[in-house]
Scaffold this motif. Sequence first.
Motif, PDB file in Angstrom:
ATOM      1  N   GLN A 176     164.791  60.176  11.654  1.00 50.18           N
ATOM      2  CA  GLN A 176     164.181  59.826  10.370  1.00 50.18           C
ATOM      3  C   GLN A 176     164.012  61.046   9.481  1.00 50.18           C
ATOM      4  O   GLN A 176     164.243  60.990   8.269  1.00 50.18           O
ATOM      5  CB  GLN A 176     162.829  59.142  10.605  1.00 50.18           C
ATOM      6  CG  GLN A 176     162.951  57.753  11.221  1.00 50.18           C
ATOM      7  CD  GLN A 176     161.613  57.093  11.446  1.00 50.18           C
ATOM      8  OE1 GLN A 176     160.856  56.900  10.505  1.00 50.18           O
ATOM      9  NE2 GLN A 176     161.317  56.753  12.684  1.00 50.18           N
ATOM     10  N   ASP A 228     158.035  56.210  10.957  1.00 51.75           N
ATOM     11  CA  ASP A 228     157.795  54.929  11.634  1.00 51.75           C
ATOM     12  C   ASP A 228     158.187  55.030  13.109  1.00 51.75           C
ATOM     13  O   ASP A 228     159.369  55.165  13.424  1.00 51.75           O
ATOM     14  CB  ASP A 228     158.618  53.831  10.956  1.00 51.75           C
ATOM     15  CG  ASP A 228     158.275  52.437  11.464  1.00 51.75           C
ATOM     16  OD1 ASP A 228     157.470  52.340  12.411  1.00 51.75           O
ATOM     17  OD2 ASP A 228     158.816  51.460  10.920  1.00 51.75           O
ATOM     18  N   PRO A 231     160.800  51.530  14.279  1.00 56.14           N
ATOM     19  CA  PRO A 231     161.599  51.097  13.116  1.00 56.14           C
ATOM     20  C   PRO A 231     162.140  49.678  13.216  1.00 56.14           C
ATOM     21  O   PRO A 231     162.333  49.004  12.211  1.00 56.14           O
ATOM     22  CB  PRO A 231     162.748  52.119  13.094  1.00 56.14           C
ATOM     23  CG  PRO A 231     162.819  52.668  14.492  1.00 56.14           C
ATOM     24  CD  PRO A 231     161.405  52.663  14.987  1.00 56.14           C
ATOM     25  N   SER A 234     160.188  46.739  11.484  1.00 55.74           N
ATOM     26  CA  SER A 234     160.180  46.587  10.026  1.00 55.74           C
ATOM     27  C   SER A 234     161.163  45.531   9.546  1.00 55.74           C
ATOM     28  O   SER A 234     161.066  45.044   8.430  1.00 55.74           O
ATOM     29  CB  SER A 234     160.500  47.927   9.355  1.00 55.74           C
ATOM     30  OG  SER A 234     161.807  48.358   9.704  1.00 55.74           O
TER      31      SER A 234
END
Length: 448
Positions: A176, A228, A231, A234
């Motif tokens: 990320q 996050d 992930p 989401s």
Amino acid sequence: MNFNHSLELTQSQKLTMTTGLKQSLTILNMNKLEVEEEIKRESEENPLLEVERIGEINWEEYIKDIEKTIKLDRNEINYNPDNDINLENMIKYSSSIYEHLHLQINLYKLSDKEMEVCEYIIDSLDEDGYLRSDENEIVDILKIDKELFESCLLNIQQLEPSGVGARNLSECLIIQMQNLGVYNEILEEIVSKDLNLIASNKYKEISKKYNMSLQKCVNLINIIKMLDPKPGRSCCIEKSIYVQPDVIVEKIDNEFVVYSSTNDTCKIKINNFYREILKNSQSDDDAKEFIKEKLNSATGLIKNIENRKTTILRIAEQIVKSQEQFFRKGIKYIRPMRMKDIAEKLDFHESTISRGVNGKYMLTPFGMFEFRYFFTSALETKDDICASSTSIKKIIKEKIEKENKKKPLSDDQIAKLLKEDGVNVARRTIAKYREELGILSSSKRKQY
């Protein structure tokens, strides 16, 4: 030995669980959705039971109305017969992380073998987006070399949401950071080796270890906290279950009125056609016997559902009487109350109260509450007045919300503050309630 034969008459009490009683208790224990499912199940098995759906849309009439107001020109260039409205195509769609990733990977220019490996890796991810499966096992199953596996996994790690395809939390966060353009070697080092120190808010220890100022350390950790850790979640669209109240409480002329909710999605009644067959003397005896059996079943279900409503309403009325201060002033004024207290007032067995509050909801001027919310344990105050655990939790939450974030209150300090308010609560009880509220300890709440 003396053997005498004689008759003795004795009295004894025992409860026989009939089928009707068992169904009555089962229905009382159900929530609204379960009752509707039971009605649906029974109506499929019992021809005497008629179910009238309330609020259902008549789609055929709806489409006819649309056609009256909207005229489609079939000679238009843009007309497509596939666009005609088809009721069978009207579905509720929800996507998952897997569909989302498969759609993206199909846009890549990959060989057939690479696509096969990528799709296998996607299907091997867990719901959080991580690859927890053994890599060597995947290599053996697909009969590929490690280099091809790593290449395909790298493709997956470029997909959205950022962080999917990682094999652990550290790798997920590093991916990320790279994708967001905030990556640097110090951040990678902290994420790889010191996530436990971040979780414990040990900023000073981290800044000392990496020879940086405390402010720089805080800035770096704030970047990490923005990422996050799951992930895959989401992308998941979870089905929401909308809770419908069983009873509604309204304040009318300074009095609280409790009544049953009328927003049921279906109503049930007996089919009159079969009643006429029973009245007809020329009807087949076997048919009559079958109808009688199903009639008893149908009337039993209707009776038990009505008894459920009555019992729930009586319990709700007693809750409102016992918790009047809550309904007038709010959550902090909820009183300690046990199911045994309500059972004694209504002359019910305690197990009946337990079934009557299970999964049942009450719409109040303060919002929707589950019946069980009103049943709390008691704590003594200095004035010998009992305070409920729920009201204590509310006070603890409020004190923590108002605390100095740089010097958060410890459990011991909260206990002392409550004592000043006249509520004697042990430090370990404060810790227990804080954990139940999902609030971290003071050391982990501290902000720099």
